[in-house]
Design an enzyme around this catalytic site. Structure first.
Site, PDB file in Angstrom:
ATOM      1  N   CYS A   9       0.815  -1.228   0.000  1.00 48.30           N
ATOM      2  CA  CYS A   9       0.000   0.000   0.000  1.00 48.30           C
ATOM      3  C   CYS A   9       0.848   1.279   0.000  1.00 48.30           C
ATOM      4  CB  CYS A   9      -0.955   0.003   1.185  1.00 48.30           C
ATOM      5  SG  CYS A   9      -0.249  -0.630   2.715  1.00 48.30           S
ATOM      6  N   HIS A  32      -2.615   6.299   4.603  1.00 52.04           N
ATOM      7  CA  HIS A  32      -1.191   6.451   4.902  1.00 52.04           C
ATOM      8  C   HIS A  32      -0.706   7.816   4.398  1.00 52.04           C
ATOM      9  CE1 HIS A  32      -1.217   2.334   5.972  1.00 52.04           C
ATOM     10  NE2 HIS A  32      -0.681   1.797   4.894  1.00 52.04           N
TER      11      HIS A  32
HETATM   12  N1  LIG Z   1      -4.903  -3.560   4.967  1.00 48.83           N
HETATM   13  C1  LIG Z   1      -4.146  -3.023   4.017  1.00 48.83           C
HETATM   14  O1  LIG Z   1      -3.946  -1.797   3.912  1.00 48.83           O
HETATM   15  C2  LIG Z   1      -3.523  -3.915   3.000  1.00 48.83           C
HETATM   16  C3  LIG Z   1      -3.021  -3.328   1.861  1.00 48.83           C
HETATM   17  C4  LIG Z   1      -2.452  -4.141   0.884  1.00 48.83           C
HETATM   18  C5  LIG Z   1      -2.388  -5.495   1.097  1.00 48.83           C
HETATM   19  N2  LIG Z   1      -2.855  -6.054   2.222  1.00 48.83           N
HETATM   20  C6  LIG Z   1      -2.737  -7.508   2.364  1.00 48.83           C
HETATM   21  O2  LIG Z   1      -4.001  -8.135   2.153  1.00 48.83           O
HETATM   22  C7  LIG Z   1      -4.117  -9.265   3.001  1.00 48.83           C
HETATM   23  C8  LIG Z   1      -5.381  -9.134   3.849  1.00 48.83           C
HETATM   24  O3  LIG Z   1      -5.286  -7.982   4.640  1.00 48.83           O
HETATM   25  P1  LIG Z   1      -6.532  -7.416   5.488  1.00 48.83           P
HETATM   26  O4  LIG Z   1      -6.053  -6.140   6.050  1.00 48.83           O
HETATM   27  O5  LIG Z   1      -7.788  -7.440   4.696  1.00 48.83           O
HETATM   28  O6  LIG Z   1      -6.621  -8.572   6.645  1.00 48.83           O
HETATM   29  P2  LIG Z   1      -7.867  -8.949   7.582  1.00 48.83           P
HETATM   30  O7  LIG Z   1      -8.763  -7.810   7.789  1.00 48.83           O
HETATM   31  O8  LIG Z   1      -7.250  -9.604   8.758  1.00 48.83           O
HETATM   32  O9  LIG Z   1      -8.670 -10.065   6.725  1.00 48.83           O
HETATM   33  C9  LIG Z   1      -8.159 -11.344   6.450  1.00 48.83           C
HETATM   34  C10 LIG Z   1      -9.121 -12.123   5.546  1.00 48.83           C
HETATM   35  O10 LIG Z   1      -8.509 -13.372   5.211  1.00 48.83           O
HETATM   36  C11 LIG Z   1      -9.387 -14.439   5.576  1.00 48.83           C
HETATM   37  N3  LIG Z   1      -8.646 -15.619   6.015  1.00 48.83           N
HETATM   38  C12 LIG Z   1      -7.869 -15.765   7.107  1.00 48.83           C
HETATM   39  N4  LIG Z   1      -7.392 -17.030   7.182  1.00 48.83           N
HETATM   40  C13 LIG Z   1      -7.883 -17.681   6.098  1.00 48.83           C
HETATM   41  C14 LIG Z   1      -7.786 -19.016   5.628  1.00 48.83           C
HETATM   42  N5  LIG Z   1      -7.068 -19.948   6.280  1.00 48.83           N
HETATM   43  N6  LIG Z   1      -8.441 -19.349   4.471  1.00 48.83           N
HETATM   44  C15 LIG Z   1      -9.172 -18.437   3.815  1.00 48.83           C
HETATM   45  N7  LIG Z   1      -9.322 -17.154   4.222  1.00 48.83           N
HETATM   46  C16 LIG Z   1      -8.690 -16.798   5.363  1.00 48.83           C
HETATM   47  C17 LIG Z   1     -10.221 -13.873   6.719  1.00 48.83           C
HETATM   48  O11 LIG Z   1     -11.395 -14.646   6.854  1.00 48.83           O
HETATM   49  P3  LIG Z   1     -12.164 -14.774   8.284  1.00 48.83           P
HETATM   50  O12 LIG Z   1     -13.190 -13.671   8.306  1.00 48.83           O
HETATM   51  O13 LIG Z   1     -12.812 -16.129   8.179  1.00 48.83           O
HETATM   52  O14 LIG Z   1     -11.151 -14.663   9.362  1.00 48.83           O
HETATM   53  C18 LIG Z   1     -10.459 -12.461   6.178  1.00 48.83           C
HETATM   54  O15 LIG Z   1     -11.466 -12.500   5.188  1.00 48.83           O
HETATM   55  C19 LIG Z   1      -2.816  -9.336   3.807  1.00 48.83           C
HETATM   56  O16 LIG Z   1      -1.926 -10.227   3.182  1.00 48.83           O
HETATM   57  C20 LIG Z   1      -2.295  -7.943   3.750  1.00 48.83           C
HETATM   58  O17 LIG Z   1      -0.897  -7.886   3.863  1.00 48.83           O
HETATM   59  C21 LIG Z   1      -3.446  -5.301   3.178  1.00 48.83           C
END
Ligand SMILES: NC(=O)c1ccc[n+]([C@@H]2O[C@H](COP(=O)([O-])OP(=O)(O)OC[C@H]3O[C@@H](n4cnc5c(N)ncnc54)[C@H](OP(=O)(O)O)[C@@H]3O)[C@@H](O)[C@H]2O)c1
Length: 364
Positions: A149, A269
């Site tokens: 990001c 950010h």
């Molecule tokens: N937040 C940001 O600004 C941002 C920016 C760019 C990239 N990212 C990347 O995007 C990814 C997700 O980030 P986030 O911020 O959205 O995280 P988050 O809010 O913690 O959400 C995680 C998601 O993944 C699912 N999940 C967890 N374990 C799983 C499994 N074993 N099988 C299938 N689904 C599973 C969760 O489902 P449940 O609801 O069932 O737990 C939830 O839908 C990360 O790798 C992060 O580095 C984030």
């Protein structure tokens, strides 16, 4: 497709999709997370040409109902068998899930747009910001990576400067929001704020990095650590910014140094960025380049205290740039302040833009 959606598409003037008749079977892995929910929102808002939409999560959220346009979709557990007949799969469930399931999706014929860091530096995987390097999509081999990001907003802002005046060096300090670490970090900031205001001890379990040994409160604080420490005293987040910037901007000799800091801000950010151009140019020329840049908004007028902030950038798709000044010592040096919503342009919107570009250019 029903009449209401056809009419909305017509009135929104979304002619790119109308010209391309094909409807796609789409899966979102991590659909219940901070990024996944936004991906679903932009697929709906932008009327992406969807035939079937599959929403996937872990076992925990399987069974949750989500409204999408005129349908209600039940979230399913993601497994190796989830990708039969899927054309496009968006992944935002963490690196280990992408490592395991993205190749399965590709085996079933899907094109994967991955939000995690897992494939970003793989030389066979294009790392794309559509305003900067859309041409890299042409050579995809099934997986396309969405950059970090903090990297996305910086390269988007610096691309028109690189094109017009050359770019030799970037030194960036970030001021990053807690939503960049997922929903758990957002909840932790809320809870710690309540605890502190109630005179209780703040509990810290998530930041600066869930997998690291020690955790510190983020409320009323600033943490100079995002992700775990890696080589030479830099964190993984800092290495991501340095390496990804060179790959996206197509210049292995570009000098990039990053210091990444987490602040008690929920969304968007901010970055203080110092650059050195190849040629001597004026502040007005830099401002004009930003003004004309795709997806950029110049907000820069000290006389009226006009500059972007995390609150003003939240829920917007653009990258905002202000506080542009010439360095007092280096004739080719400039300082600026770059702000964007990390869940929108920094994640979900850039991901959906990648898929839109694939559809528009018929490479999916
Ligand atoms: N937040 C940001 O600004 C941002 C920016 C760019 C990239 N990212 C990347 O995007 C990814 C997700 O980030 P986030 O911020 O959205 O995280 P988050 O809010 O913690 O959400 C995680 C998601 O993944 C699912 N999940 C967890 N374990 C799983 C499994 N074993 N099988 C299938 N689904 C599973 C969760 O489902 P449940 O609801 O069932 O737990 C939830 O839908 C990360 O790798 C992060 O580095 C984030």
């Amino acid at each position: 497709m029903n009449l209401r959606i056809r009419l909305r598409r017509f009135w929104k003037g979304n002619f790119n999709y109308m010209a391309n008749e094909k409807q796609y079977n789409v899966a979102v892995v991590g659909a219940t997370g901070a990024v996944g929910q936004k991906i679903v929102h932009y697929l709906s808002e932008n009327l992406f040409p969807i035939n079937e939409l599959k929403l996937l999560s872990s076992k925990r959220s399987a069974g949750t109902k989500v409204n999408f346009q005129d349908r209600e979709i039940t979230v399913e557990e993601a497994t190796v068998d989830s990708f039969k007949n899927i054309d496009i799969a968006f992944f935002s469930a963490g690196g280990s899930i992408s490592e395991k399931l993205a190749p399965e999706a590709v085996k079933h014929g899907a094109v994967v747009v991955d939000n995690t860091s897992h494939f970003r530096m793989d030389e066979n995987v294009p790392l794309v910001v559509p305003e900067v390097n859309p041409e890299h999509l042409e050579n995809h081999q099934g997986i396309i990576a969405n950059p970090n990001c903090s990297t996305i907003q910086m390269v988007a802002a610096l691309k028109p400067i690189q094109d017009k005046f050359g770019l030799k060096r970037i030194i960036v300090s970030t001021y990053q929001a807690v939503s960049g670490a997922g929903l758990a970090a957002e909840q932790e900031l809320t809870k710690q704020t309540e605890q502190r205001l109630a005179g209780e001890e703040m509990e810290a379990n998530v930041l600066p990095a869930g997998s690291d040994k020690r955790h510190f409160p983020i409320a009323f604080n600033a943490l100079p650590q995002i992700d775990v420490f890696d080589e030479d005293g830099y964190t993984k987040e800092e290495w991501k910014m340095m390496n990804e910037t060179k790959k996206i901007m197509g210049d292995a000799n570009l000098q990039v140094a990053a210091t990444c800091v987490r602040l008690p801000v929920f969304t968007s950010h901010s970055e203080s960025v110092y650059i050195e151009t190849d040629y001597e140019v004026s502040v007005d020329e830099i401002k004009e380049a930003i003004k004309q840049g795709e997806g950029l908004m110049l907000e820069d007028d000290p006389a009226t205290q006009t500059y972007p902030t995390p609150l003003s950038a939240t829920d917007k798709k653009e990258v905002f740039v202000g506080r542009i000044r010439k360095d007092v010592d280096h004739k080719n040096g400039f300082h600026m302040w770059i702000v964007s919503d990390n869940l929108v342009k920094g994640a979900a919107w850039n991901t959906v833009q990648i898929a839109e570009t694939l559809v528009k250019n018929k490479i999916v």
